[in-house]
Design a protein around this motif. Structure first.
Motif, PDB file in Angstrom:
ATOM      1  N   SER A 171       0.834  -1.196   0.000  1.00 12.05           N
ATOM      2  CA  SER A 171       0.000   0.000   0.000  1.00 12.05           C
ATOM      3  C   SER A 171       0.870   1.248   0.000  1.00 12.05           C
ATOM      4  N   LEU A 172       0.274   2.344  -0.414  1.00 11.20           N
ATOM      5  CA  LEU A 172       0.930   3.642  -0.474  1.00 11.20           C
ATOM      6  C   LEU A 172       0.072   4.660   0.252  1.00 11.20           C
ATOM      7  N   ALA A 173       0.699   5.676   0.797  1.00 13.31           N
ATOM      8  CA  ALA A 173      -0.040   6.786   1.414  1.00 13.31           C
ATOM      9  C   ALA A 173       0.821   8.030   1.364  1.00 13.31           C
ATOM     10  N   PHE A 174       0.199   9.154   1.079  1.00 10.33           N
ATOM     11  CA  PHE A 174       0.877  10.448   1.119  1.00 10.33           C
ATOM     12  C   PHE A 174       0.762  11.025   2.521  1.00 10.33           C
ATOM     13  N   THR A 175       1.737  11.849   2.893  1.00 12.57           N
ATOM     14  CA  THR A 175       1.593  12.641   4.103  1.00 12.57           C
ATOM     15  C   THR A 175       0.518  13.698   3.839  1.00 12.57           C
ATOM     16  N   ALA A 176      -0.023  14.273   4.894  1.00 12.54           N
ATOM     17  CA  ALA A 176      -1.119  15.246   4.753  1.00 12.54           C
ATOM     18  C   ALA A 176      -0.717  16.445   3.886  1.00 12.54           C
ATOM     19  N   ASP A 177       0.563  16.848   3.921  1.00 12.47           N
ATOM     20  CA  ASP A 177       0.995  17.973   3.116  1.00 12.47           C
ATOM     21  C   ASP A 177       1.370  17.554   1.681  1.00 12.47           C
ATOM     22  N   GLY A 178       1.367  16.245   1.412  1.00  8.64           N
ATOM     23  CA  GLY A 178       1.642  15.741   0.065  1.00  8.64           C
ATOM     24  C   GLY A 178       3.097  15.733  -0.334  1.00  8.64           C
ATOM     25  N   ASN A 179       3.991  16.039   0.595  1.00  7.90           N
ATOM     26  CA  ASN A 179       5.411  16.111   0.263  1.00  7.90           C
ATOM     27  C   ASN A 179       6.131  14.775   0.316  1.00  7.90           C
TER      28      ASN A 179
END
Length: 181
Positions: A171-179
């Motif tokens: 699975s993949l996930a971005f941090t809340a700021d998308g960085n």
């Protein structure tokens, strides 16, 4: 995680959790898949729920009515992940057949197909960037970043695993700021 674990072990936290769970109830039964459901994704506007399955289909449900809005039966392998774009106008499906497809919502017209050469185990994971316009996908030992509207790649990079470990990123996930992914 340790602090969270310690908090949840208190009697007060357990009581709050039990009270909250006792108030949950099902709104709709979303029936239709004939095999294991591999993923869910809620649209940001709360209108849709998309599901993927090992029955080689993806489905989109209207959450207000519980009605199935769309069934995608165009992959030649398990549909491993689904996303809905941030504007709720596109459904993205990925599959073990190696294709990621972008469909118009709610009509289901195919807009784009992404096939990354040399990927033997298909596309296993997707993640929506916080801007709602980009997605990350895992293909083999690479993570790719794509623009959803154009299906154009923005970047790609290998991900690192220990030398003696098999590649098994699920699975993949971005941090809340998308960085970061």
């Amino acid at each position: 995680l340790q602090a969270f674990t310690q908090i949840t072990k208190t009697a007060q936290a357990e009581a709050v959790l039990r009270q909250g769970l006792s108030q949950w109830h099902g709104l709709h039964t979303l029936a239709g898949h004939t095999d294991t459901v591999t993923g869910f994704f809620f649209s940001h506007d709360g209108r849709y729920l998309a599901s993927s399955s090992t029955d080689d289909t993806a489905r989109v449900w209207d959450l207000a009515t519980g009605e199935r809005v769309l069934t995608i039966d165009a992959h030649a392998g398990d549909v491993s992940a689904v996303l809905i774009s941030g504007d709720s106008r596109r459904l993205i499906t990925s599959s073990r057949d190696g294709a990621t497809r972008i469909w118009r919502l709610p009509g289901g017209e195919l807009q784009h197909e992404i096939v990354i050469p040399g990927v033997a185990d298909g596309i296993r994971s997707l993640s929506l960037h916080p801007n709602g316009q980009w997605m990350a996908l895992r293909a083999g030992a690479q993570i790719w970043l794509y623009d959803i509207a154009t299906a154009q790649p923005l970047a790609h990079s290998p991900y690192m695993v220990a030398a003696d470990q098999p590649v098994a990123l699920r699975s993949l996930a971005f941090t809340a700021d998308g960085n970061q992914i």
